[in-house]
Design a protein around this motif. Structure first.
Motif, short mmCIF file in Angstrom:
data_model
loop_
_atom_site.label_atom_id
_atom_site.label_comp_id
_atom_site.label_asym_id
_atom_site.label_seq_id
_atom_site.Cartn_x
_atom_site.Cartn_y
_atom_site.Cartn_z
N GLY A 214 0.78 -1.23 0.00
CA GLY A 214 0.00 0.00 0.00
C GLY A 214 0.81 1.28 0.00
N HIS A 215 2.12 1.19 -0.20
CA HIS A 215 2.97 2.37 -0.13
C HIS A 215 2.93 3.14 -1.46
N CYS A 216 3.25 4.45 -1.40
CA CYS A 216 3.27 5.25 -2.63
C CYS A 216 4.37 4.73 -3.57
N TYR A 217 4.09 4.80 -4.85
CA TYR A 217 4.98 4.21 -5.85
C TYR A 217 6.34 4.93 -5.88
N PRO A 218 7.42 4.17 -5.85
CA PRO A 218 8.74 4.79 -6.01
C PRO A 218 8.98 5.18 -7.46
N LEU A 219 10.03 5.96 -7.67
CA LEU A 219 10.33 6.46 -9.01
C LEU A 219 11.67 5.93 -9.50
N ILE A 220 11.71 5.57 -10.78
CA ILE A 220 12.96 5.21 -11.45
C ILE A 220 13.39 6.43 -12.27
N ILE A 221 14.53 7.00 -11.92
CA ILE A 221 14.99 8.23 -12.56
C ILE A 221 16.21 7.91 -13.43
N ASP A 222 16.05 8.11 -14.72
CA ASP A 222 17.15 7.94 -15.66
C ASP A 222 17.87 9.29 -15.77
N LYS A 223 18.99 9.43 -15.07
CA LYS A 223 19.68 10.72 -15.03
C LYS A 223 20.32 11.08 -16.37
N GLN A 224 20.65 10.09 -17.16
CA GLN A 224 21.32 10.35 -18.43
C GLN A 224 20.34 10.85 -19.48
N ASN A 225 19.17 10.21 -19.57
CA ASN A 225 18.17 10.57 -20.57
C ASN A 225 17.06 11.48 -20.03
N HIS A 226 17.15 11.84 -18.73
CA HIS A 226 16.17 12.73 -18.09
C HIS A 226 14.75 12.17 -18.22
N GLU A 227 14.60 10.92 -17.81
CA GLU A 227 13.29 10.27 -17.83
C GLU A 227 12.93 9.78 -16.44
N ILE A 228 11.63 9.84 -16.12
CA ILE A 228 11.14 9.40 -14.80
C ILE A 228 9.97 8.45 -15.02
N LYS A 229 10.03 7.29 -14.38
CA LYS A 229 8.95 6.31 -14.45
C LYS A 229 8.57 5.85 -13.04
N LYS A 230 7.30 5.50 -12.87
CA LYS A 230 6.84 4.96 -11.59
C LYS A 230 6.95 3.44 -11.59
N ARG A 258 18.70 6.25 -10.83
CA ARG A 258 18.42 6.57 -9.43
C ARG A 258 17.05 6.02 -9.08
N ILE A 259 16.98 5.22 -8.01
CA ILE A 259 15.70 4.70 -7.51
C ILE A 259 15.33 5.54 -6.28
N PHE A 260 14.17 6.15 -6.33
CA PHE A 260 13.75 7.12 -5.31
C PHE A 260 12.52 6.59 -4.57
N PHE A 261 12.73 6.15 -3.32
CA PHE A 261 11.64 5.74 -2.44
C PHE A 261 11.34 6.90 -1.48
N PHE A 262 10.06 7.08 -1.12
CA PHE A 262 9.70 8.17 -0.22
C PHE A 262 8.33 7.89 0.41
N THR A 263 8.03 8.60 1.47
CA THR A 263 6.71 8.52 2.11
C THR A 263 5.84 9.67 1.61
N ASP A 264 4.53 9.57 1.86
CA ASP A 264 3.60 10.54 1.26
C ASP A 264 3.69 11.93 1.88
N GLY A 265 4.46 12.09 2.96
CA GLY A 265 4.68 13.42 3.50
C GLY A 265 5.41 14.34 2.55
N LEU A 266 5.98 13.78 1.48
CA LEU A 266 6.73 14.56 0.51
C LEU A 266 5.82 15.24 -0.52
N GLY A 278 0.89 17.64 -4.25
CA GLY A 278 0.62 16.64 -5.28
C GLY A 278 1.85 16.02 -5.92
N GLU A 279 1.65 14.83 -6.48
CA GLU A 279 2.73 14.09 -7.13
C GLU A 279 3.25 14.79 -8.39
N ASP A 280 2.36 15.44 -9.14
CA ASP A 280 2.79 16.11 -10.37
C ASP A 280 3.80 17.22 -10.07
#
Length: 325
Positions: A214-230, A258-266, A278-280
């Motif tokens: 039930g945790h908020c989805y982490p993000l996969i950040i491609d630093k080279q191509n500047h792409e972000i996926k959930k 970069r794999i970015f995990f976080f809690t919803d307080g962010l 908001g996430e956006d």
């Protein structure tokens, strides 16, 4: 006291006026029997005296009662101030203890860098984040968010710390780890619920295995191509039923990821009385800071969050960054 003095002053003026009136009447009606008139005057004066005597006595008693109430209130106020100070001191001590349980740290191993950041909402909070060395090239991780914040949430997160430390080897199969934690803690939630993600990073084979409760989805950040996926991995939060099953996801970790995990307080907080961050907005902020190293990245993310956060004590924040160079 001022009211009491005003009453006495008024009584004196009234008494003098009555006395003057009686004297004037006395001279005006000289033909009357002086003895009879003096008797009437004396009776009136006696009645007046008795009235003001009882009035004075009543006022004096009420004044003493008010003084006693005021003294008791001052005493209670001092007791409350002392109690408040003791609670604040104990919460500060609890915060120091929790800081040791949830250390903010960064370290490197092989091609990977790890960073943990934790910002409690008040003195102590209910978020938890940790990385464990399970084997030479295998690291386990846990990030969790207990509903609410404060002492009760902090106690649950402390229990999660203990259980995770004792059973970290179960993270090799993260869906089993989450199932065990939920079963073990189910009777201890006491009205709370818990979201959690757990998994492992295989640093040699560049592979991640993860499960979600039930945790908020982490993000996969491609630093080279500047792409972000959930990582859209679903799962039910803990504390609802003692027997839960969880899905498991395996994925490779390319270079410059970069794999970015976080809690919803962010992101789940008000920026004014009606609008949420908001996430956006969070993802937009990540794009702006995508090229920074872990420390500066997390710093700029938090600066933007606290610039907009309507209530600075609204929720805890925990972040885990895992970079493959």
């Amino acid at each position: 006291m001022i009211f009491y003095n005003k009453i006495l002053f008024f009584n004196k003026i009234l008494f003098l006026l009555i006395l003057i009136i009686l004297i004037l009447i006395n001279y005006y009606y000289e033909f009357m029997n002086r003895f009879f008139f003096y008797l009437i005057n004396l009776s009136i004066l006696t009645i007046i005296y008795i009235y003001f005597y009882f009035l004075y006595d009543k006022i004096n008693k009420e004044k003493n009662q008010l003084d006693s109430i005021k003294e008791n209130l001052n005493k209670k106020q001092k007791e409350l101030e002392n109690l408040k100070q003791r609670i604040e001191n104990e919460l500060k001590l609890a915060r120091k203890t929790q800081r040791k349980l949830i250390p903010q740290r960064n370290f490197e191993h092989l091609e990977y860098k790890f960073l943990i950041k934790y910002v409690p909402a008040i003195h102590i909070g209910g978020d938890y984040c940790e990385v464990f060395e399970i084997d030479k090239d295998i690291f386990g991780f846990v990030i969790a968010d207990v509903s609410g914040h404060g002492v009760s949430s902090a106690l649950i997160s402390s229990m999660i710390k203990i259980i995770s430390s004792l059973t970290k080897d179960l993270l090799l199969e993260p869906h089993i780890f989450l199932k065990y934690v939920n079963y073990y803690l189910y009777d201890m939630f006491a009205g709370h619920y818990l979201t959690m993600m757990g998994g492992i990073i295989d640093l040699k084979n560049h592979m991640m295995k993860v499960s979600n409760a039930g945790h908020c989805y982490p993000l996969i950040i491609d630093k080279q191509n500047h792409e972000i996926k959930k990582i859209e991995l679903q799962g039910m939060c803990m504390g609802i039923t003692p027997d839960l099953d969880f899905n498991i996801l395996k994925m490779g970790i390319p270079k410059h990821t970069r794999i970015f995990f976080f809690t919803d307080g962010l992101f789940d907080f008000l920026i004014n009385e009606e609008e949420t961050y908001g996430e956006d907005r969070l993802i937009e902020n990540i794009y702006k800071n995508i090229c920074y190293d872990q420390e500066n990245f997390s710093k700029h993310i938090l600066l933007d969050v606290f610039k907009y956060r309507y209530d600075h004590n609204s929720d805890d924040i925990a972040m885990l960054l895992i970079d493959r160079c």
